[in-house]
Design a protein around this motif. Structure first.
Motif, short mmCIF file in Angstrom:
data_model
loop_
_atom_site.label_atom_id
_atom_site.label_comp_id
_atom_site.label_asym_id
_atom_site.label_seq_id
_atom_site.Cartn_x
_atom_site.Cartn_y
_atom_site.Cartn_z
N LEU A 11 1.11 -10.18 10.64
CA LEU A 11 0.01 -10.07 9.67
C LEU A 11 -0.42 -8.61 9.47
N VAL A 12 -0.47 -7.84 10.56
CA VAL A 12 -0.82 -6.42 10.43
C VAL A 12 0.24 -5.70 9.59
N SER A 13 1.53 -6.03 9.84
CA SER A 13 2.62 -5.43 9.06
C SER A 13 2.45 -5.71 7.58
N LEU A 14 2.08 -6.95 7.25
CA LEU A 14 1.88 -7.33 5.86
C LEU A 14 0.67 -6.63 5.25
N HIS A 57 18.81 2.98 6.44
CA HIS A 57 18.56 2.36 7.75
C HIS A 57 17.07 2.36 8.11
N TRP A 58 16.28 3.29 7.52
CA TRP A 58 14.85 3.33 7.81
C TRP A 58 14.15 2.05 7.35
N TYR A 59 14.70 1.38 6.37
CA TYR A 59 14.09 0.13 5.91
C TYR A 59 14.04 -0.90 7.04
N GLN A 62 11.45 -1.00 10.08
CA GLN A 62 10.11 -1.55 9.86
C GLN A 62 9.90 -2.89 10.54
N PHE A 63 10.98 -3.58 10.87
CA PHE A 63 10.86 -4.93 11.42
C PHE A 63 10.79 -4.94 12.95
N PHE A 70 4.42 2.03 11.94
CA PHE A 70 4.39 3.47 11.71
C PHE A 70 5.50 3.92 10.76
N ILE A 71 6.61 3.18 10.76
CA ILE A 71 7.66 3.47 9.79
C ILE A 71 7.15 3.18 8.38
N SER A 72 6.45 2.04 8.21
CA SER A 72 5.90 1.69 6.89
C SER A 72 4.89 2.74 6.43
N ILE A 73 4.03 3.17 7.35
CA ILE A 73 3.03 4.19 7.00
C ILE A 73 3.72 5.50 6.62
#
Length: 529
Positions: A11-14, A57-59, A62-63, A70-73
């Motif tokens: 949920l935090v990721s979303l 590969h950075w995509y 995120q999982f 932190f990757i998403s940010i």
């Protein structure tokens, strides 16, 4: 990791990718990307990776749980660079305030899409590279500390022999849901006081109400870290080592003893002693207050949850009339008697398998108390060992029979309990209405007035809450009863009462390090039960 913990991480990721979607959609339009893609979590970052020409590969990084946040940010920060936003404040805003910052620049007509070539041609100084790295590290560590886990060190022996002095723990914030700080404007990695200057590490210019995301209730018998409920008021000189309310009680008892021969009326005597005690403390010490999230962290076992009724009879705890769970590592005090021709020594006990505390800041687990008698602090397994030792005649549990004025609710006119004979007492539950009577007012008054922020007045034998006369009250929060496993060496709910749900920090999860004249290797990476 429990299913609840995993759901919180998801949920935090979303939320990281949904909250900035409105502004992100405006920026997508400027970059020639269909705006609807900004509203689809992870599809939006895929589009960012493509347009910014970041390696694919950075995509997938995120999982990874937590680290993926932190990757998403970072991807959001990389995206704003495509619009010529290279200043440190721009990057900080993209990382921390994207829900506000993205709509602001998205609707700004002066902000134009420049593309990845602009990023390639922009050169940062070495100093700026270090600053960016430092800021990102602080942001990452702060998010982990608020949302995931926090390090904690056991300072006292109140949880012996479950947790030992100088056990280093990880405390899970996910177990009960992350609590949003009441005081978000604070120096990172410092609790309430700055070292060296001994000044406050926070400001209350912004004070947020109690909010907990994805809340899950504390379970009975969990080992819990929480903010000290009686730590709302304290003195600068003594801090929580000598709590303000304990100082008041001590001064009141002294005044009561001094004035007893001068004031024959009991009610008047108590009133004068109380007033004199308050005047003494306020005249001789600097009294300060702290918000909930900046009060001292305590660790105890939650022995009763909201709606339970507790009672302690001869040192044994009962919850809802049933004998409560006793941890195999919980300790209590006993008196051992040995035969005339025998001596009991620490070496004998250690060889038999009894653990004796040797830390300087813990009370001794073995102490001669008279001829052929010894005071011992033992778990139930250790008790069985001592009973079988050669020369031991008897081992009896030490029980405090005499009522203690320091024991909750500190209303000696109506209630006088001891650490070993206490209750019965009902634990407040959210939404439940109780009758207020002279017998229970002292038990629930602080919860109603302080923890739930109501005004309370006693006028002509009647109770007025928020200006309205009443004989009942409906609780707004759940409360918990916390006790140390080291029952005779623990300052816990028996002394200061209920722990409100907004004081809960997290669940003690893992011992990652332990130290006593060297590393205690047998305690490393041990989960806590």
């Amino acid at each position: 990791m429990s299913l609840h913990d995993l759901l919180i991480i998801i949920l935090v990721s979303l939320l990281i990718l949904i909250l900035p979607a409105y502004g992100l959609a405006k920026l997508f339009e400027k970059a020639g990307i269909p705006s609807w893609k900004a509203w689809v979590p992870f599809y939006n970052t895929w589009e960012i990776i493509k347009v910014a020409k970041i390696k694919k590969h950075w995509y997938f990084w995120q999982f990874i749980p937590v680290a993926g946040w932190f990757i998403s940010i970072w991807l959001l920060v990389e995206f704003v660079k495509l619009f010529g936003r290279f200043k440190l404040l721009d990057h900080a805003a993209a990382a921390l305030l994207s829900v506000v910052y993205f709509p602001m620049i998205g609707m700004d007509k002066k902000v134009k899409y420049l593309g990845p070539e602009a990023v390639k041609n922009h050169k940062k100084t070495t100093v700026r590279e270090w600053i960016d790295a430092g800021v990102f590290a602080v942001v990452a560590a702060t998010l982990i500390r608020v949302f995931v886990f926090e390090a904690y060190t056991i300072p006292t022996g109140s949880m012996e022999k479950t947790l030992l002095v100088n056990d280093f723990l990880f405390v899970s914030k996910l177990s009960y849901g992350p609590r949003i700080p009441n005081t978000p404007l604070a120096i990172p990695f410092v609790h309430h006081t700055l070292p060296i200057t001994n000044s406050k590490s926070y400001t209350e210019v912004i004070h947020l109400p109690y909010t907990r995301w994805f809340a899950s209730p504390v379970k009975r018998n969990d080992v819990v870290v929480f903010n000290f409920p009686a730590g709302d008021t304290l003195t600068k000189e003594r801090d929580s080592q000598d709590p303000y309310y304990d100082m008041l009680l001590q001064a009141e008892m002294e005044q009561y003893s001094i004035l007893r021969s001068q004031i024959p009326n009991e009610a008047q005597l108590r009133a004068v002693a109380k007033e004199n005690a308050r005047e003494y403390v306020w005249s001789n010490f600097t009294v300060i207050t702290r918000p909930v999230d900046k009060r001292e962290n305590y660790i105890k076992r939650c022995v009763a949850i909201a709606g339970d009724t507790i009672q302690i009879i001869d040192g044994y705890l009962y919850v809802n009339s049933q004998k409560a769970y006793i941890s195999p590592t919980a300790a209590a005090e006993y008196v051992a008697t040995v035969a005339n021709n025998k001596l009991l020594t620490e070496e004998d006990l250690r060889e038999a398998g009894v653990r004796l505390t040797s830390e300087a800041n813990s009370a001794p687990d073995f102490e001669p108390t008279g001829v052929n008698t010894y005071k011992l602090n033992l778990t139930e397994n250790e008790l069985a060992i001592v009973k079988k030792m050669d020369g031991v005649v008897s081992v009896t549990r030490k029980v405090e029979e005499v009522g203690d004025p320091r024991i909750f609710p500190r209303d000696t006119a109506n209630i006088l309990w001891s650490v070993d004979n206490f209750g019965p007492l009902w634990i407040p539950k959210k939404g439940v209405t109780i009758q207020l009577t002279p017998k229970n007012i002292a038990c629930y008054k602080r919860a109603i007035r302080v923890y739930e922020n109501n005004t309370w007045e006693d006028r002509d034998g009647k109770i007025f809450i928020n200006g309205q006369e009443t004989t009942t009250y409906t609780f707004k929060m759940n409360y918990y009863w916390m006790m140390g496993d080291n029952r005779h060496r623990s300052q816990d709910s028996r002394f200061w009462g209920f722990v409100p749900e907004d004081h809960i920090v997290g669940e003690a999860w893992l011992i990652w390090m332990s130290w006593e004249n060297g590393v205690r290797w047998n305690r490393m990476f041990r989960t806590i039960h």
